[in-house]
Design an enzyme around this catalytic site. Structure first.
Site, PDB file in Angstrom:
ATOM      1  N   GLY A   1       3.592  25.601  27.896  1.00 54.97           N
ATOM      2  CA  GLY A   1       2.814  26.700  27.310  1.00 54.97           C
ATOM      3  C   GLY A   1       2.262  26.241  25.969  1.00 54.97           C
ATOM      4  O   GLY A   1       2.052  25.045  25.740  1.00 54.97           O
TER       5      GLY A   1
ATOM      6  N   ILE B   1       3.618  26.023  22.943  1.00 52.41           N
ATOM      7  CA  ILE B   1       4.428  25.088  22.144  1.00 52.41           C
ATOM      8  C   ILE B   1       4.526  23.737  22.862  1.00 52.41           C
ATOM      9  O   ILE B   1       4.381  22.675  22.242  1.00 52.41           O
ATOM     10  CB  ILE B   1       5.820  25.680  21.825  1.00 52.41           C
ATOM     11  CG1 ILE B   1       5.657  26.956  20.970  1.00 52.41           C
ATOM     12  CG2 ILE B   1       6.698  24.654  21.098  1.00 52.41           C
ATOM     13  CD1 ILE B   1       6.934  27.721  20.686  1.00 52.41           C
TER      14      ILE B   1
ATOM     15  N   ARG C   1      15.755  27.520  23.542  1.00 56.96           N
ATOM     16  CA  ARG C   1      16.905  28.396  23.350  1.00 56.96           C
ATOM     17  C   ARG C   1      18.137  27.650  23.847  1.00 56.96           C
ATOM     18  O   ARG C   1      18.046  26.864  24.795  1.00 56.96           O
ATOM     19  CB  ARG C   1      16.764  29.696  24.155  1.00 56.96           C
ATOM     20  CG  ARG C   1      15.855  30.738  23.537  1.00 56.96           C
ATOM     21  CD  ARG C   1      16.459  31.365  22.272  1.00 56.96           C
ATOM     22  NE  ARG C   1      15.639  32.443  21.761  1.00 56.96           N
ATOM     23  CZ  ARG C   1      14.706  32.307  20.807  1.00 56.96           C
ATOM     24  NH1 ARG C   1      14.490  31.133  20.252  1.00 56.96           N
ATOM     25  NH2 ARG C   1      14.019  33.359  20.392  1.00 56.96           N
TER      26      ARG C   1
ATOM     27  N   GLU D   1      24.847  30.836  18.862  1.00 57.74           N
ATOM     28  CA  GLU D   1      24.446  30.816  17.455  1.00 57.74           C
ATOM     29  C   GLU D   1      25.030  32.018  16.714  1.00 57.74           C
ATOM     30  O   GLU D   1      25.102  33.098  17.295  1.00 57.74           O
ATOM     31  CB  GLU D   1      22.914  30.865  17.352  1.00 57.74           C
ATOM     32  CG  GLU D   1      22.274  29.637  17.933  1.00 57.74           C
ATOM     33  CD  GLU D   1      20.745  29.665  17.872  1.00 57.74           C
ATOM     34  OE1 GLU D   1      20.170  30.498  17.141  1.00 57.74           O
ATOM     35  OE2 GLU D   1      20.142  28.851  18.555  1.00 57.74           O
TER      36      GLU D   1
ATOM     37  N   HIS E   1      18.408  26.226  13.948  1.00 55.48           N
ATOM     38  CA  HIS E   1      17.336  27.091  14.468  1.00 55.48           C
ATOM     39  C   HIS E   1      16.206  27.247  13.424  1.00 55.48           C
ATOM     40  O   HIS E   1      15.989  28.333  12.878  1.00 55.48           O
ATOM     41  CB  HIS E   1      17.895  28.466  14.869  1.00 55.48           C
ATOM     42  CG  HIS E   1      17.007  29.203  15.831  1.00 55.48           C
ATOM     43  ND1 HIS E   1      17.501  30.033  16.816  1.00 55.48           N
ATOM     44  CD2 HIS E   1      15.656  29.242  15.962  1.00 55.48           C
ATOM     45  CE1 HIS E   1      16.481  30.550  17.497  1.00 55.48           C
ATOM     46  NE2 HIS E   1      15.354  30.081  16.998  1.00 55.48           N
TER      47      HIS E   1
HETATM   48  C1  DGY Z   1      11.267  32.766  17.948  1.00 56.01           C
HETATM   49  O1  DGY Z   1      10.266  33.252  17.434  1.00 56.01           O
HETATM   50  O2  DGY Z   1      11.587  33.004  19.118  1.00 56.01           O
HETATM   51  C2  DGY Z   1      12.119  31.902  17.098  1.00 56.01           C
HETATM   52  O3  DGY Z   1      13.012  31.161  17.863  1.00 56.01           O
HETATM   53  C3  DGY Z   1      12.880  32.758  16.125  1.00 56.01           C
HETATM   54  O4  DGY Z   1      13.362  33.836  16.804  1.00 56.01           O
END
Ligand code: DGY
Length: 324
Positions: free
Chosen positions: A156, A158, A240, A269, A287
């Protein structure tokens, strides 16, 4: 009467000021984590809640939402911490903040790739501990990025931003995605599509996880799939924690079955398994994918716009669920 917006975490000051002007707002100046009781009390009283990834908005919390409650305006793109089915049943709108943290998260994926493959964190630990004795022809040898095969899971926004950067570092781009990208986009990254994730993993030198956390991607890097990785391969996770079988990953890292991992996210986390923090062949950061001034400000602006749009009677652009 202005809507009551309750914000679960401390946001950038400019965003909180905007919110104060537009809405009745309850902020969290000491930035403590809301307990489940606090979340329940918030959804009972508020019209809108602004949660983050640190709030577990489960079916129980959602079942307590008051008659006025209309929206979870999430500060963040991932909404895996919100029970979307329960929200949908109550016709609650859910929005997120896509697009504004893409570049920063991709930067962190590349940072992790560079630091684990070139052993920079390890080198820094040696130097800071006063243990650097001399330059050595055979010391601190890492792995060159150029020419290596990168397999991106989740192509996607990212994933594509990671591909763009990785291509300029000379990596060969491969990807697995729910659907194949159009030919033009594939050409942009010189990317090869693999329908079979297993087949892709077997061939790659680096795997980067860039998919959302959904029931379909839960532990997509399972023990079996981690076992398919080559001995010299690296795993990078900025998605994640639960898209990887963390326990299996730790075991293969301990046994040297793969070369290393660069991790920004974890299963539980903020608790990080101590075995991970004691391994040399892992880079661990807390994170931080979207942790830039610019991204956090833009995320806040999106939250404000999403709320205002709904309050003004329209469907917010960043809707994940639209309840009306
Ligand atoms: C997101 O935007 O999903 C980042 O991981 C922070 O929550």
């Amino acid at each position: 009467m202005k809507p009551l917006v309750i914000v679960t975490r401390k946001l950038p000051e400019a965003i909180e000021n905007q919110m104060k002007q537009l809405f009745r707002v309850e902020l969290n100046p000491d930035d403590h984590l809301f307990s489940q009781e606090e979340l329940i009390s918030a959804v009972r009283r508020a019209d809108i809640l602004v949660p983050t990834v640190t709030d577990k908005i489960d079916a129980e919390v959602i079942s307590e939402a008051g008659n006025n409650f209309r929206m979870f305006a999430n500060f963040g793109v991932g909404v895996d911490h919100i029970d979307l089915k329960a929200a949908q049943e109550k016709r609650i709108t859910v929005t997120n903040t896509p697009g504004v943290l893409t570049e920063d998260t991709a930067d962190i994926a590349i940072t992790l790739m560079l630091s684990i493959m070139r052993r920079t964190n390890e080198g820094e630990r040696v130097l800071r501990a006063g243990n650097w004795e001399k330059w050595s022809p055979t010391g601190m040898l890492g792995t060159r990025l150029r020419g290596k095969k990168l397999g991106i899971i989740g192509m996607g926004r990212i994933g594509q931003a990671v591909a763009e950067r990785a291509k300029s570092f000379g990596l060969e781009i491969h990807y697995h995605n729910r659907s194949q990208l159009d030919t033009r986009t594939e050409k942009t990254y010189k990317a090869t599509y693999w329908q079979s994730l297993d087949q892709m993993i077997i061939q790659m030198d680096v795997i980067s996880l860039n998919c959302p956390s959904t029931p379909d991607t839960y532990k997509i890097m399972s023990r079996r799939r981690i076992g398919l990785m080559q001995k010299h391969a690296y795993l990078i996770n900025t998605a994640r924690g639960d898209v990887v079988d963390e326990n299996a990953l730790i075991e293969v890292l301990e046994e040297g079955v793969i070369a290393g991992a660069g991790l920004d996210v974890y299963e539980n986390e903020p608790n990080v398994d101590e075995r991970l923090t004691s391994l040399e062949n892992v880079v661990v950061i807390p994170h931080m994918g979207s942790a830039t001034e610019e991204a956090r400000h833009a995320m806040g602006e999106k939250v404000v716009v999403n709320i205002k749009t709904l309050v003004d009677g329209h469907s917010p652009r960043d809707r994940v669920l639209y309840g009306f």
